[in-house]
Scaffold this motif. Structure first.
Motif, mmCIF file in Angstrom:
data_model
loop_
_atom_site.group_PDB
_atom_site.id
_atom_site.type_symbol
_atom_site.label_atom_id
_atom_site.label_comp_id
_atom_site.label_asym_id
_atom_site.label_seq_id
_atom_site.Cartn_x
_atom_site.Cartn_y
_atom_site.Cartn_z
ATOM 1 N N HIS A 1 -4.980 6.110 -1.204
ATOM 2 C CA HIS A 1 -4.150 4.904 -1.057
ATOM 3 C C HIS A 1 -4.381 3.960 -2.233
ATOM 4 O O HIS A 1 -5.483 3.892 -2.769
ATOM 5 N N PHE A 2 -3.333 3.233 -2.616
ATOM 6 C CA PHE A 2 -3.430 2.267 -3.705
ATOM 7 C C PHE A 2 -2.436 1.144 -3.473
ATOM 8 O O PHE A 2 -1.513 1.275 -2.687
ATOM 9 N N LEU B 1 -7.730 7.677 -8.668
ATOM 10 C CA LEU B 1 -6.469 7.377 -9.336
ATOM 11 C C LEU B 1 -6.816 6.414 -10.456
ATOM 12 O O LEU B 1 -7.357 5.335 -10.198
ATOM 13 N N VAL B 2 -6.569 6.827 -11.710
ATOM 14 C CA VAL B 2 -6.947 5.998 -12.853
ATOM 15 C C VAL B 2 -5.730 5.586 -13.664
ATOM 16 O O VAL B 2 -4.732 6.313 -13.721
ATOM 17 N N ILE C 1 0.839 -1.195 0.000
ATOM 18 C CA ILE C 1 0.000 0.000 0.000
ATOM 19 C C ILE C 1 0.877 1.250 0.000
ATOM 20 O O ILE C 1 1.776 1.399 0.818
ATOM 21 N N SER C 2 0.604 2.118 -0.968
ATOM 22 C CA SER C 2 1.283 3.414 -1.054
ATOM 23 C C SER C 2 0.241 4.513 -0.988
ATOM 24 O O SER C 2 -0.955 4.264 -1.149
ATOM 25 N N MET C 3 0.711 5.729 -0.790
ATOM 26 C CA MET C 3 -0.200 6.849 -0.648
ATOM 27 C C MET C 3 0.260 8.013 -1.518
ATOM 28 O O MET C 3 1.448 8.285 -1.621
ATOM 29 N N HIS D 1 -10.275 5.057 -5.184
ATOM 30 C CA HIS D 1 -11.296 6.102 -5.181
ATOM 31 C C HIS D 1 -11.519 6.562 -3.741
ATOM 32 O O HIS D 1 -11.541 5.748 -2.827
ATOM 33 N N GLN D 2 -11.685 7.846 -3.600
ATOM 34 C CA GLN D 2 -11.992 8.403 -2.283
ATOM 35 C C GLN D 2 -13.109 9.415 -2.463
ATOM 36 O O GLN D 2 -13.087 10.233 -3.388
ATOM 37 N N ARG D 3 -14.117 9.372 -1.601
ATOM 38 C CA ARG D 3 -15.209 10.349 -1.623
ATOM 39 C C ARG D 3 -15.177 11.112 -0.309
ATOM 40 O O ARG D 3 -15.210 10.525 0.767
#
Length: 149
Positions: free
Chosen positions: A103-104, A72-73, A46-48, A87-89
């Motif tokens: 995070h991804f 992030l696409v 996991i990275s940010m 995705h973050q909302r």
């Protein structure tokens, strides 16, 4: 001992052929599209990515129905979106500028792909503002400053 019927033998042969055809389809590569493989590591890495979103000078939104969607696409070599990696909302956005972090899993990244951050601002169900980062090859852009317009 009873011999198997021709129908049963034919059914077994067709089942084996079908299994071989399905297995060969898994290895098909379409040019211009990523080849998704099993992660080399079973553990996610996991990275940010951090960034900020600007709009005007301290713009204030009194509505409690506002949301900011940050994605992030992944893009293919032609710049077309392939998939959303994260995705973050954020609900009830009231003040700008604001900081975000998304995070991804690094195992989902591919060297031959490009990445960008896409942001959209929605108020009461209608999208009013949006922004996106420049596409970056290899690794997603970090410390991105985006201005909504």
């Amino acid at each position: 001992m009873k011999k198997p019927s021709v129908e049963k033998l034919l059914c077994i042969v067709l089942t084996v052929l079908l299994a071989l055809m399905i297995q060969s389809c898994d290895s098909t590569v379409v040019p211009g599209y990523p080849v998704f493989e099993q992660s080399k590591s079973s553990e996610p890495v996991i990275s940010m990515i951090k960034g900020s979103v600007n709009y005007g000078a301290g713009f204030y939104l009194p509505s409690d129905k506002s949301t900011m969607d940050i994605s992030l696409v992944m893009l293919n070599s032609m710049g077309q979106e392939v998939m959303e990696l994260s995705h973050q909302r954020i609900r009830n956005v009231q003040r700008f500028p604001f900081q975000f972090s998304i995070h991804f899993d690094e195992n989902e990244l591919m060297d031959n792909m490009q990445y960008k951050i896409v942001i959209s601002f929605t108020n009461d169900g209608k999208t009013y503002l949006s922004a996106q980062s420049q596409s970056v090859a290899g690794f997603p852009p970090d410390n991105t400053v985006l201005t909504l317009n």
